[in-house]
Design a protein around this motif. Structure first.
Motif, PDB file in Angstrom:
ATOM      1  N   VAL B  74       2.285  35.597  45.484  1.00  0.00           N
ATOM      2  CA  VAL B  74       1.784  36.115  46.631  1.00  0.00           C
ATOM      3  C   VAL B  74       2.273  35.078  47.877  1.00  0.00           C
ATOM      4  CG1 VAL B  74      -0.379  36.480  47.963  1.00  0.00           C
ATOM      5  CG2 VAL B  74      -0.347  36.839  45.585  1.00  0.00           C
ATOM      6  N   HIS B  76       2.085  34.103  51.853  1.00  0.00           N
ATOM      7  CA  HIS B  76       0.979  34.016  52.676  1.00  0.00           C
ATOM      8  C   HIS B  76       1.344  33.897  54.385  1.00  0.00           C
ATOM      9  CE1 HIS B  76      -2.654  33.699  49.914  1.00  0.00           C
ATOM     10  NE2 HIS B  76      -1.340  33.228  49.128  1.00  0.00           N
ATOM     11  N   GLY B  80      -3.186  35.080  57.949  1.00  0.00           N
ATOM     12  CA  GLY B  80      -4.020  35.334  56.755  1.00  0.00           C
ATOM     13  C   GLY B  80      -3.576  36.575  55.876  1.00  0.00           C
ATOM     14  N   GLU B  82      -1.833  38.473  53.326  1.00  0.00           N
ATOM     15  CA  GLU B  82      -1.132  38.268  51.898  1.00  0.00           C
ATOM     16  C   GLU B  82      -0.299  39.107  51.361  1.00  0.00           C
ATOM     17  OE1 GLU B  82      -4.412  37.602  49.199  1.00  0.00           O
ATOM     18  OE2 GLU B  82      -5.361  36.045  50.220  1.00  0.00           O
ATOM     19  N   HIS B 193       1.463  30.751  45.061  1.00  0.00           N
ATOM     20  CA  HIS B 193       1.240  31.023  46.387  1.00  0.00           C
ATOM     21  C   HIS B 193       2.115  30.261  47.117  1.00  0.00           C
ATOM     22  CE1 HIS B 193      -2.396  33.407  45.506  1.00  0.00           C
ATOM     23  NE2 HIS B 193      -2.687  32.655  44.266  1.00  0.00           N
ATOM     24  N   TYR B 195       2.626  29.782  51.489  1.00  0.00           N
ATOM     25  CA  TYR B 195       2.197  29.887  52.790  1.00  0.00           C
ATOM     26  C   TYR B 195       3.202  29.336  53.686  1.00  0.00           C
ATOM     27  CZ  TYR B 195      -2.304  29.876  50.616  1.00  0.00           C
ATOM     28  OH  TYR B 195      -3.526  30.207  49.952  1.00  0.00           O
ATOM     29  N   SER B 197       3.985  28.816  57.449  1.00  0.00           N
ATOM     30  CA  SER B 197       3.349  28.712  59.144  1.00  0.00           C
ATOM     31  C   SER B 197       3.909  27.586  59.696  1.00  0.00           C
ATOM     32  CB  SER B 197       2.000  28.768  58.881  1.00  0.00           C
ATOM     33  OG  SER B 197       1.420  28.204  59.943  1.00  0.00           O
ATOM     34  N   ASP B 351       4.396  36.800  60.769  1.00  0.00           N
ATOM     35  CA  ASP B 351       3.560  37.853  60.778  1.00  0.00           C
ATOM     36  C   ASP B 351       3.743  39.318  60.699  1.00  0.00           C
ATOM     37  OD1 ASP B 351       1.191  36.186  60.381  1.00  0.00           O
ATOM     38  OD2 ASP B 351       0.890  35.784  62.951  1.00  0.00           O
TER      39      ASP B 351
END
Lengths: 64, 390
Positions: B74, B76, B80, B82, B193, B195, B197, B351
């Motif tokens: 996943v 991210h 937020g 997913e 996972h 992420y 950012s 995003d």
């Protein structure tokens, strides 16, 4: 040890990232010991920036 | 320890053990020097590997290597959001300590003499060519001659630099990493996972790699030039406090991965460099287990051939960089450009990318389709994507 860099043994994980970025080949990593060669070190600070855990800082008190 | 070997390998990680094993397997006398007490420790690694990659470099995959089988991932976004990925690619989270021990064992079985607490402090140079090493072994300094040295000494490599190779890592290309192995992990044990950012991991990404039995490797890498006042450790603490407050931390480790473009020179007279020391990890993902093993195998075979031919000059050793670039190494330049692109994006870009990828049906949501979406942001990437994924 060194005068030009301050090395915090208690924070250091002895991972060697500082050695990998040092432009002057001034850092030697042993199993759990970091030795900075003052003859080679120019205090450029790249090891400080690369360290994953802020275990190194330039020693501003030492004479140039 | 003998006074001379055909080949000396510096470093007992996967790349070094493979190099040593394949050199010995083809008849060379080989010593491997590991600076630490044991091979495989400490584990400075998130321990993830794909089945296809691993299967390409070992004869079989024993279950004792596998901490956890992985079947999905996943992504991210900063908002937020997913983005589950469809993947038919199986992967593993390894027990690196067991894995590294076994690779060293395979080298030993091929005839390699392995020494731990053997710290190489310099090279013996003869007329500009590497002719051995100076090694501190259990408090004793010794000069050991070799026809050829293979530097597999990791992110902290100096040996290749001593031989004149430009292996120093530029700050922007160094992924500076911190990781915690946590207990009490309640997430899907087969799901990775990631992420992305700028505020959570500038110039890199955060990962959660489940290790089975309720454990997970939670870590991050940031570009060493991007962190400013905050260290990877600081970023990790913030992430743990937010997503795993109060989690027990069973292990902590720091480390770094050179994520540069492929090096111009991997061999000097009498010396080859492999693995992280040679910046052979994938510059986008930082994954370097399999790539290091591939390079180690080629370098080991090249070393044995060079020894048999009685030559160790740079020209003779060129078989190694040629074979590396013809295979896995040939992809590095494109992955490096993708790295530059992916980590140049701002949080709004991530995003927006997540929103467009989520419009792709999950069963069609592959790395390739994500790249296609990314191309809408930067069409100049098309060439790289075509080279990599077709």
């Amino acid at each position: 040890m060194t005068n030009k860099m301050k090395h915090n043994q208690d924070r250091c994980d002895f991972c060697g990232v500082c050695v990998g970025v040092c432009p002057h080949d001034a850092i030697e990593l042993r199993e759990a010991e970091l030795i900075v060669d003052d003859e080679r070190c120019t205090r450029c600070g790249q090891c400080v920036q690369a360290c994953p855990i802020h275990a190194l800082e330039v020693n501003d008190e030492a004479g140039v | 320890m003998k006074p001379a070997y055909d080949v000396i390998v510096i470093g007992g990680g996967p790349a070094g053990s493979m190099a040593a094993r394949y050199a010995a397997g083809r008849g060379a006398s080989v010593a491997l020097f590991e600076k630490d007490r044991e091979v495989g420790v400490p584990v400075r690694c998130a321990e993830g590997v794909s089945h296809a990659g691993l299967a390409a470099v070992v004869e079989n995959i024993p279950s004792r290597w596998i901490a956890q089988k992985i079947t999905g991932a996943v992504l991210h976004a900063p908002s937020g959001a997913e983005v589950p990925l469809h993947t038919d690619q199986i992967g593993y989270i390894l027990h690196r300590k067991i894995f590294d021990y076994d690779l060293a064992q395979m080298a030993a079985a091929a005839g390699v003499a392995i020494f731990t607490r053997a710290h190489v402090t310099g090279l013996i140079m003869e007329q500009g060519r590497t002719a051995g090493v100076v090694v501190d072994h259990l408090g004793e300094r010794r000069r050991i001659e070799a026809r050829l040295v293979i530097a597999a000494d990791g992110v902290e490599s100096r040996a290749a630099r001593w031989a004149g190779l430009a292996t120093r890592t530029a700050l922007a290309d160094m992924e500076s990493c911190a990781q915690a192995t946590i207990g009490g992990y309640q997430g899907d044990p087969e799901m990775l996972h990631f992420y992305f950012s700028r505020s959570m991991a500038p110039g890199g990404y955060l990962w959660i790699f489940p290790k089975g039995n309720g454990m997970a490797n939670v870590g991050l890498g940031i570009s060493a030039s991007a962190g400013g006042e905050r260290s990877p450790h600081d970023y990790l603490e913030a992430f743990l406090a937010r997503f795993f407050p109060g989690a027990s931390i069973l292990g902590r480790v720091c480390g770094g991965v050179p994520c540069s473009n492929t090096l111009k020179e991997l061999a000097a007279d009498g010396l080859m460099v492999v693995g992280d020391a040679a910046h052979q990890a994938n510059p986008l993902t930082g994954g370097g287990i399999v790539t290091g093993m591939i390079a180690g195998r080629i370098a080991g075979e090249t070393a044995a051939e060079a020894v048999a031919a009685g030559r160790s000059d740079r020209e003779t050793l060129r078989r190694y960089p040629k074979a590396w670039l013809a295979g896995e190494g040939g992809k590095q330049a494109q992955f490096y450009r993708l790295r530059k692109f992916v980590f140049s994006l701002g949080d709004e870009d991530y995003d927006a990318l997540a929103r467009s990828v989520l419009r792709i049906p999950v069963e069609k949501r592959t790395i390739l389709s994500i790249m296609k979406s990314a191309l809408l942001h930067k069409p100049s990437l098309l060439l790289d994507a075509v080279k990599l994924f077709t």
